[in-house]
Scaffold this motif. Structure first.
Motif, PDB file in Angstrom:
ATOM      1  N   ASN A 163      37.081 -35.619  21.980  1.00 31.04           N
ATOM      2  CA  ASN A 163      38.044 -34.600  22.380  1.00 31.04           C
ATOM      3  C   ASN A 163      39.470 -35.138  22.359  1.00 31.04           C
ATOM      4  O   ASN A 163      40.400 -34.437  21.956  1.00 31.04           O
ATOM      5  N   LEU A 164      39.670 -36.377  22.781  1.00 27.65           N
ATOM      6  CA  LEU A 164      41.019 -36.952  22.759  1.00 27.65           C
ATOM      7  C   LEU A 164      41.550 -37.059  21.336  1.00 27.65           C
ATOM      8  O   LEU A 164      42.708 -36.749  21.072  1.00 27.65           O
ATOM      9  N   TYR A 165      40.710 -37.489  20.413  1.00 28.02           N
ATOM     10  CA  TYR A 165      41.132 -37.550  19.015  1.00 28.02           C
ATOM     11  C   TYR A 165      41.411 -36.144  18.477  1.00 28.02           C
ATOM     12  O   TYR A 165      42.361 -35.929  17.730  1.00 28.02           O
ATOM     13  N   GLN A 192      43.478 -36.053  15.094  1.00 27.61           N
ATOM     14  CA  GLN A 192      42.913 -37.167  14.337  1.00 27.61           C
ATOM     15  C   GLN A 192      41.436 -36.843  14.103  1.00 27.61           C
ATOM     16  O   GLN A 192      40.532 -37.423  14.696  1.00 27.61           O
ATOM     17  N   PHE A 193      41.226 -35.867  13.230  1.00 30.32           N
ATOM     18  CA  PHE A 193      39.901 -35.296  13.038  1.00 30.32           C
ATOM     19  C   PHE A 193      38.878 -36.291  12.496  1.00 30.32           C
ATOM     20  O   PHE A 193      37.706 -36.244  12.867  1.00 30.32           O
ATOM     21  N   ASP A 194      39.306 -37.180  11.606  1.00 28.18           N
ATOM     22  CA  ASP A 194      38.371 -38.177  11.076  1.00 28.18           C
ATOM     23  C   ASP A 194      37.875 -39.102  12.184  1.00 28.18           C
ATOM     24  O   ASP A 194      36.705 -39.451  12.230  1.00 28.18           O
ATOM     25  N   LYS A 195      38.780 -39.501  13.081  1.00 31.12           N
ATOM     26  CA  LYS A 195      38.380 -40.363  14.200  1.00 31.12           C
ATOM     27  C   LYS A 195      37.506 -39.601  15.191  1.00 31.12           C
ATOM     28  O   LYS A 195      36.562 -40.159  15.753  1.00 31.12           O
ATOM     29  N   LEU A 245      35.474 -37.201  14.419  1.00 31.03           N
ATOM     30  CA  LEU A 245      34.182 -37.121  13.732  1.00 31.03           C
ATOM     31  C   LEU A 245      33.414 -38.432  13.863  1.00 31.03           C
ATOM     32  O   LEU A 245      32.230 -38.446  14.207  1.00 31.03           O
ATOM     33  N   GLN A 246      34.093 -39.537  13.620  1.00 33.65           N
ATOM     34  CA  GLN A 246      33.454 -40.851  13.714  1.00 33.65           C
ATOM     35  C   GLN A 246      32.953 -41.107  15.139  1.00 33.65           C
ATOM     36  O   GLN A 246      31.841 -41.600  15.332  1.00 33.65           O
ATOM     37  N   THR A 247      33.738 -40.749  16.126  1.00 32.78           N
ATOM     38  CA  THR A 247      33.344 -40.945  17.520  1.00 32.78           C
ATOM     39  C   THR A 247      32.137 -40.087  17.878  1.00 32.78           C
ATOM     40  O   THR A 247      31.213 -40.549  18.550  1.00 32.78           O
ATOM     41  N   ALA A 248      32.130 -38.845  17.415  1.00 33.61           N
ATOM     42  CA  ALA A 248      30.984 -37.967  17.681  1.00 33.61           C
ATOM     43  C   ALA A 248      29.718 -38.533  17.061  1.00 33.61           C
ATOM     44  O   ALA A 248      28.658 -38.559  17.693  1.00 33.61           O
ATOM     45  N   ARG A 249      29.817 -38.999  15.844  1.00 40.89           N
ATOM     46  CA  ARG A 249      28.632 -39.554  15.167  1.00 40.89           C
ATOM     47  C   ARG A 249      28.151 -40.829  15.850  1.00 40.89           C
ATOM     48  O   ARG A 249      26.947 -41.052  15.982  1.00 40.89           O
ATOM     49  N   THR A 250      29.069 -41.656  16.288  1.00 43.81           N
ATOM     50  CA  THR A 250      28.683 -42.868  17.012  1.00 43.81           C
ATOM     51  C   THR A 250      27.973 -42.499  18.308  1.00 43.81           C
ATOM     52  O   THR A 250      26.931 -43.072  18.642  1.00 43.81           O
TER      53      THR A 250
END
Length: 98
Positions: free
Chosen positions: A2-4, A9-12, A14-19
């Motif tokens: 949510n912070l990204y 910073q949609f790519d970050k 996305l990466q955080t959600a997947r992690t």
């Protein structure tokens, strides 16, 4: 994620959600994944993932018993109205998801 998202910073996001989903696949992480794919320009991948779970019910108390397909739209509207995050593919995405 949510912070990204708030900082566009949609790519970050996305990466955080997947992690996070590697540890516990929470409903909101699934929502962030699909919506951040869309917002970061991955329309086809976002649509494919959304279609695969669009009829499943969300278990989070914020959206009790609503299908993911409806929640994706609710969240995108929230992003637009509350955060000013608008993207030209949102309407096309929602129409294709029906």
């Amino acid at each position: 994620s949510n912070l990204y998202l708030l900082h566009r910073q949609f790519d970050k996001a996305l990466q955080t959600a997947r992690t996070g989903m590697q540890y516990k696949p929470l409903d909101f992480l699934k929502i962030y994944e699909v919506n951040c794919l869309l917002l970061s320009g991955h329309f086809d991948e976002a649509l494919k993932k959304a279609q695969s779970i669009k009829t499943e019910k969300v278990t989070h108390s914020y959206y009790p018993d609503m299908p993911f397909g409806q929640v994706f739209g609710e969240e995108l509207i929230f992003y637009r109205e509350q955060y000013g995050i608008d993207h030209p593919d949102i309407d096309r995405f929602m129409e294709a998801l029906k």
